[in-house]
Design a protein around this motif. Structure first.
Motif, mmCIF file in Angstrom:
data_model
loop_
_atom_site.group_PDB
_atom_site.id
_atom_site.type_symbol
_atom_site.label_atom_id
_atom_site.label_comp_id
_atom_site.label_asym_id
_atom_site.label_seq_id
_atom_site.Cartn_x
_atom_site.Cartn_y
_atom_site.Cartn_z
ATOM 1 N N GLU A 85 43.674 36.158 43.489
ATOM 2 C CA GLU A 85 44.054 36.343 44.888
ATOM 3 C C GLU A 85 43.610 37.725 45.332
ATOM 4 O OE1 GLU A 85 48.210 35.726 45.146
ATOM 5 O OE2 GLU A 85 48.123 33.633 44.489
ATOM 6 N N CYS A 86 42.686 37.758 46.266
ATOM 7 C CA CYS A 86 42.123 39.031 46.726
ATOM 8 C C CYS A 86 43.031 39.645 47.783
ATOM 9 C CB CYS A 86 40.711 38.822 47.270
ATOM 10 S SG CYS A 86 39.526 38.304 46.010
ATOM 11 N N THR A 87 44.108 40.223 47.326
ATOM 12 C CA THR A 87 45.022 40.904 48.228
ATOM 13 C C THR A 87 44.494 42.301 48.537
ATOM 14 O OG1 THR A 87 46.345 41.748 46.394
ATOM 15 C CG2 THR A 87 46.948 39.587 47.287
ATOM 16 N N THR A 88 45.209 43.015 49.389
ATOM 17 C CA THR A 88 44.814 44.381 49.721
ATOM 18 C C THR A 88 44.856 45.282 48.497
ATOM 19 O OG1 THR A 88 45.726 44.071 51.954
ATOM 20 C CG2 THR A 88 45.299 46.331 51.240
ATOM 21 N N VAL A 89 45.865 45.100 47.661
ATOM 22 C CA VAL A 89 45.977 45.909 46.446
ATOM 23 C C VAL A 89 44.849 45.579 45.475
ATOM 24 C CG1 VAL A 89 47.450 46.456 44.479
ATOM 25 C CG2 VAL A 89 48.473 46.103 46.732
ATOM 26 N N THR A 90 44.535 44.304 45.328
ATOM 27 C CA THR A 90 43.454 43.903 44.423
ATOM 28 C C THR A 90 42.117 44.483 44.871
ATOM 29 O OG1 THR A 90 44.607 41.846 43.894
ATOM 30 C CG2 THR A 90 42.262 41.946 43.398
ATOM 31 N N THR A 91 41.826 44.395 46.155
ATOM 32 C CA THR A 91 40.574 44.943 46.681
ATOM 33 C C THR A 91 40.503 46.445 46.478
ATOM 34 O OG1 THR A 91 40.536 43.181 48.343
ATOM 35 C CG2 THR A 91 39.105 45.070 48.712
ATOM 36 N N LEU A 92 41.637 47.134 46.704
ATOM 37 C CA LEU A 92 41.663 48.581 46.511
ATOM 38 C C LEU A 92 41.427 48.949 45.048
ATOM 39 C CD1 LEU A 92 42.188 51.444 47.559
ATOM 40 C CD2 LEU A 92 44.635 51.046 47.204
ATOM 41 N N MET A 93 42.040 48.219 44.140
ATOM 42 C CA MET A 93 41.868 48.511 42.717
ATOM 43 C C MET A 93 40.443 48.238 42.263
ATOM 44 S SD MET A 93 45.472 47.060 41.169
ATOM 45 C CE MET A 93 45.034 47.512 39.493
ATOM 46 N N ILE A 94 39.808 47.199 42.795
ATOM 47 C CA ILE A 94 38.406 46.924 42.450
ATOM 48 C C ILE A 94 37.505 48.049 42.949
ATOM 49 C CG2 ILE A 94 36.461 45.401 42.936
ATOM 50 C CD1 ILE A 94 38.332 43.058 42.782
ATOM 51 N N ASN A 95 37.787 48.549 44.158
ATOM 52 C CA ASN A 95 37.005 49.672 44.680
ATOM 53 C C ASN A 95 37.171 50.917 43.821
ATOM 54 O OD1 ASN A 95 35.645 48.667 47.039
ATOM 55 N ND2 ASN A 95 37.618 48.517 48.054
ATOM 56 N N VAL A 96 38.402 51.174 43.375
ATOM 57 C CA VAL A 96 38.642 52.336 42.511
ATOM 58 C C VAL A 96 37.907 52.179 41.181
ATOM 59 C CG1 VAL A 96 40.413 53.595 41.229
ATOM 60 C CG2 VAL A 96 40.851 52.898 43.593
ATOM 61 N N LEU A 97 37.966 50.980 40.601
ATOM 62 C CA LEU A 97 37.277 50.731 39.338
ATOM 63 C C LEU A 97 35.772 50.898 39.491
ATOM 64 C CD1 LEU A 97 37.447 49.844 36.378
ATOM 65 C CD2 LEU A 97 37.356 47.464 37.167
ATOM 66 N N LEU A 98 35.219 50.388 40.584
ATOM 67 C CA LEU A 98 33.791 50.564 40.842
ATOM 68 C C LEU A 98 33.434 52.033 40.984
ATOM 69 C CD1 LEU A 98 33.067 47.653 43.361
ATOM 70 C CD2 LEU A 98 32.180 47.874 41.040
ATOM 71 N N GLY A 99 34.271 52.778 41.701
ATOM 72 C CA GLY A 99 33.990 54.192 41.901
ATOM 73 C C GLY A 99 34.029 54.981 40.606
ATOM 74 N N ILE A 100 35.019 54.720 39.763
ATOM 75 C CA ILE A 100 35.133 55.443 38.502
ATOM 76 C C ILE A 100 33.946 55.147 37.590
ATOM 77 C CG2 ILE A 100 36.490 55.662 36.392
ATOM 78 C CD1 ILE A 100 38.987 55.239 38.053
ATOM 79 N N CYS A 101 33.574 53.868 37.477
ATOM 80 C CA CYS A 101 32.457 53.500 36.599
ATOM 81 C C CYS A 101 31.129 54.027 37.141
ATOM 82 C CB CYS A 101 32.406 51.987 36.429
ATOM 83 S SG CYS A 101 33.795 51.293 35.502
ATOM 84 N N THR A 102 30.964 54.039 38.458
ATOM 85 C CA THR A 102 29.730 54.567 39.041
ATOM 86 C C THR A 102 29.615 56.064 38.798
ATOM 87 O OG1 THR A 102 29.815 52.862 40.768
ATOM 88 C CG2 THR A 102 28.374 54.747 41.152
ATOM 89 N N MET A 103 30.722 56.800 38.979
ATOM 90 C CA MET A 103 30.702 58.241 38.698
ATOM 91 C C MET A 103 30.468 58.507 37.215
ATOM 92 S SD MET A 103 33.591 59.943 41.179
ATOM 93 C CE MET A 103 34.924 58.928 40.536
ATOM 94 N N SER A 104 30.972 57.607 36.362
ATOM 95 C CA SER A 104 30.728 57.755 34.932
ATOM 96 C C SER A 104 29.239 57.653 34.622
ATOM 97 C CB SER A 104 31.512 56.687 34.155
ATOM 98 O OG SER A 104 31.150 56.669 32.800
#
Length: 221
Positions: A85-104
């Motif tokens: 379920e792509c809730t607001t929290v789920t979308t936000l957490m996916i964005n954070v995960l993408l950002g952390i891995c991209t910066m890595s």
């Protein structure tokens, strides 16, 4: 049918026209329930297919990423995605995960290492003035070679590594379904060729600007 012989003994024979009640054959055993048809089974099968599809389409790109970044992303994404379920929290957490891995991916291409006189490997951050070792007072001499200084090639490798990771991440339907819920069909069509295009471009750039660093999780091209 009853018959008698000369000794007066009666002999009974079975008539061919006699009818007997035959027991009906037992029904065949029921097959075990197919758990893949349940909701949980379909979800697990869809997730497995998504991971397999992502890795099969982007296997050539993994060599451009720091070791462990993609593995970490694929391990954490199911927990972040949850029940689908792509809730607001789920979308936000996916964005954070993408950002952390991209910066890595971007950061680790600015690291390098050397083997000291004691035989140990030391890692550091490259700078215009040379290699800055993470651990202070290591007791060995840090090499002052030109290869340990920051250059234009480092930025090219960092940008290409970040682009490769984004291409791989967006190949996963769990990411695109939450980030682009109204453009699922369009994203599927784009991702059919986008990872291949990124792989070809990055392969050419890495040939022009070969990688000479052995940083944290970074492999020599």
């Amino acid at each position: 049918m009853e018959q008698s012989n000369d000794n007066g003994i009666k002999i009974y024979t079975i008539s061919s026209s006699a009818n007997f009640d035959h027991q009906p054959p037992s029904p065949p055993p029921m097959p075990p329930p197919d758990f893949t048809t349940t909701t949980g089974g379909r979800r697990r099968r869809a997730m497995a297919n998504g991971v397999q599809k992502t890795l099969s389409k982007t296997s050539m790109l993994v060599n451009f990423l720091p070791t462990g970044t993609l593995l970490t992303f694929e391990m954490l994404l199911p927990s972040v995605y949850g029940k689908g379920e792509c809730t607001t929290v789920t979308t936000l957490m996916i964005n954070v995960l993408l950002g952390i891995c991209t910066m890595s991916c971007f950061f680790f291409h600015f690291t390098d290492s050397f083997r000291g006189s004691d035989g140990k490997i030391y890692y550091g951050f490259v700078s215009p003035w040379g290699l800055k070792v993470f651990k202070s007072d290591i007791g060995v001499e840090v090499p002052d070679d030109e290869r340990y200084k920051l250059g234009f090639t480092d930025f090219v490798h960092a940008m290409m590594s970040s682009m490769v990771f984004v291409a791989i991440a967006f190949s996963d339907h769990r990411v695109t379904n939450c980030l682009f819920p109204r453009h699922t069909k369009e994203m599927d069509e784009v991702m059919q060729s986008f990872p291949l295009m990124v792989g070809v471009v990055c392969s050419g750039l890495f040939l022009v600007f070969p990688n000479t660093r052995y940083g944290i999780g970074c492999l020599s091209a």
